[in-house]
Scaffold this motif. Structure first.
Motif, PDB file in Angstrom:
ATOM      1  N   GLY A   1       0.768  -1.526   0.074  1.00  0.00           N
ATOM      2  CA  GLY A   1      -0.121   0.058   0.104  1.00  0.00           C
ATOM      3  C   GLY A   1       0.868   1.276   0.033  1.00  0.00           C
ATOM      4  O   GLY A   1       0.222   2.377  -0.106  1.00  0.00           O
ATOM      5  N   GLY A   2       2.016   1.279   0.216  1.00  0.00           N
ATOM      6  CA  GLY A   2       2.875   2.259   0.122  1.00  0.00           C
ATOM      7  C   GLY A   2       2.687   3.409   1.118  1.00  0.00           C
ATOM      8  O   GLY A   2       3.121   4.546   0.831  1.00  0.00           O
ATOM      9  N   ARG A   3       2.259   3.275   2.548  1.00  0.00           N
ATOM     10  CA  ARG A   3       2.156   4.058   3.543  1.00  0.00           C
ATOM     11  C   ARG A   3       3.077   3.588   4.770  1.00  0.00           C
ATOM     12  O   ARG A   3       3.181   2.452   5.207  1.00  0.00           O
ATOM     13  N   ASN A   4       3.989   4.523   4.990  1.00  0.00           N
ATOM     14  CA  ASN A   4       4.926   4.575   6.209  1.00  0.00           C
ATOM     15  C   ASN A   4       3.933   4.790   7.461  1.00  0.00           C
ATOM     16  O   ASN A   4       3.941   5.565   8.079  1.00  0.00           O
ATOM     17  N   TRP A   5       3.498   3.513   8.236  1.00  0.00           N
ATOM     18  CA  TRP A   5       3.003   3.353   9.287  1.00  0.00           C
ATOM     19  C   TRP A   5       3.760   3.793  10.567  1.00  0.00           C
ATOM     20  O   TRP A   5       3.091   4.472  11.414  1.00  0.00           O
ATOM     21  N   ILE A   6       5.104   3.709  10.354  1.00  0.00           N
ATOM     22  CA  ILE A   6       6.012   4.354  11.465  1.00  0.00           C
ATOM     23  C   ILE A   6       6.586   5.815  10.742  1.00  0.00           C
ATOM     24  O   ILE A   6       6.972   5.764   9.785  1.00  0.00           O
ATOM     25  N   PRO A   7       6.055   6.832  11.430  1.00  0.00           N
ATOM     26  CA  PRO A   7       6.332   8.103  10.915  1.00  0.00           C
ATOM     27  C   PRO A   7       7.749   8.615  10.965  1.00  0.00           C
ATOM     28  O   PRO A   7       8.650   8.055  11.832  1.00  0.00           O
ATOM     29  N   ILE A   8       8.235   9.371  10.113  1.00  0.00           N
ATOM     30  CA  ILE A   8       9.743  10.079  10.372  1.00  0.00           C
ATOM     31  C   ILE A   8       9.540  11.047  11.028  1.00  0.00           C
ATOM     32  O   ILE A   8       8.774  11.966  10.968  1.00  0.00           O
ATOM     33  N   ILE A   9      10.764  11.368  11.836  1.00  0.00           N
ATOM     34  CA  ILE A   9      10.715  12.349  12.625  1.00  0.00           C
ATOM     35  C   ILE A   9      11.630  13.463  12.161  1.00  0.00           C
ATOM     36  O   ILE A   9      12.746  13.218  11.446  1.00  0.00           O
ATOM     37  N   VAL A  10      11.355  14.683  11.823  1.00  0.00           N
ATOM     38  CA  VAL A  10      11.584  15.945  11.154  1.00  0.00           C
ATOM     39  C   VAL A  10      11.806  17.169  12.021  1.00  0.00           C
ATOM     40  O   VAL A  10      10.812  17.054  12.876  1.00  0.00           O
TER      41      VAL A  10
END
Length: 264
Positions: A42-51
């Motif tokens: 599905g192409g969704r990063n369920w674990i978010p990137i911290i920015v």
């Protein structure tokens, strides 16, 4: 949305608005194979990137850089991110929590258990530089040493715990030092000093970093000096004849704390 209102929010950002800000040490195979699975599911990063925000509509990764690398390899247009504040503390904990940075322990104040677990980690690492170091011996000797005054890790090489000059740099991965100033004792009149005063002064001298009296046995030296007829001494030279581990080469070290003044 204002800058402050973005902090802590989960936001869908375009990949071209984000820069990595460093490199990931993950092998290329792991990144590309994970990217394939991400696209297949599905192409969704369920674990978010911290920015953190570094400019208008510009962000820099400070945590979960592996996920960013995977999203980039997968060709994603947008990714889910959490926007953090710009403090060094936030960046540090973000990298630690995402497994990108190893937490360090202050060896100046660490407990025995903290020293033991940190050393165990270093000894058991693949290709460890500390292979062969006996955990119990190293833990006990470092814990008992006057490490609160150390300015670097070199004193460990003199503890006979298996950590030599060629191995000591390996400790910097998990330890750091915040040395305390060495407390200064008042000078002691050896002519009239009590046994307890002699012991406290000798202990201070023995435990000093780079002490000339490192190998002196505190109890033996204290007893022999306390029992000697020091009230009649005109210099500290008689100590060299007491067979207490303080020879002529070491006698001058005593002058930092001891003086003689006959009060009779």
């Amino acid at each position: 949305m204002s800058n402050l209102s973005k902090i802590g929010k989960l936001i869908h950002l375009y990949m071209d608005e984000i820069e990595l800000g460093g490199e990931t040490n993950t092998p290329e195979f792991i990144i590309t194979s994970t990217a394939k699975v991400l696209n297949e599911t599905g192409g969704r990063n369920w674990i978010p990137i911290i920015v953190k925000e570094v400019g208008e509509d510009r962000y820099q990764v400070i945590g979960n850089s592996f996920i960013f690398a995977v999203a980039e390899a997968a060709g994603l247009e947008k990714v889910w991110c959490i926007i953090a504040d710009k403090s060094e503390e936030t960046e540090k904990i973000s990298k630690i929590l995402s497994g990108e940075k190893i937490p360090q322990i202050n060896l100046s104040t660490a407990t025995r258990d903290e020293i033991k677990t940190a050393l165990q980690y270093l000894i058991e690492k693949p290709d460890s530089q500390l292979k062969g170091v006996k955990l119990a011996v190293a833990t006990n000797r470092i814990d008992e040493a006057p490490r609160q005054y150390w300015k670097d890790f070199q004193p460990i090489t003199k503890l006979k715990c298996g950590i030599t000059t060629s191995k000591v740099n390996a400790l910097k991965e998990v330890f750091y030092l915040s040395p305390q100033p060495i407390p200064e004792l008042e000078k002691v009149n050896l002519s009239t000093a009590t046994k307890d005063e002699i012991q406290a002064a000798l202990k201070y001298l023995i435990e000093k970093p780079n002490s000339q009296l490192k190998q002196v046995e505190l109890t033996k030296a204290t007893e022999r000096i306390a029992e000697a007829p020091r009230q009649n001494w005109k210099s500290l030279e008689p100590i060299t004849k007491l067979k207490c581990g303080i020879g002529k080469a070491k006698i001058n070290a005593l002058k930092e704390i001891f003086y003689l003044r006959n009060v009779n």
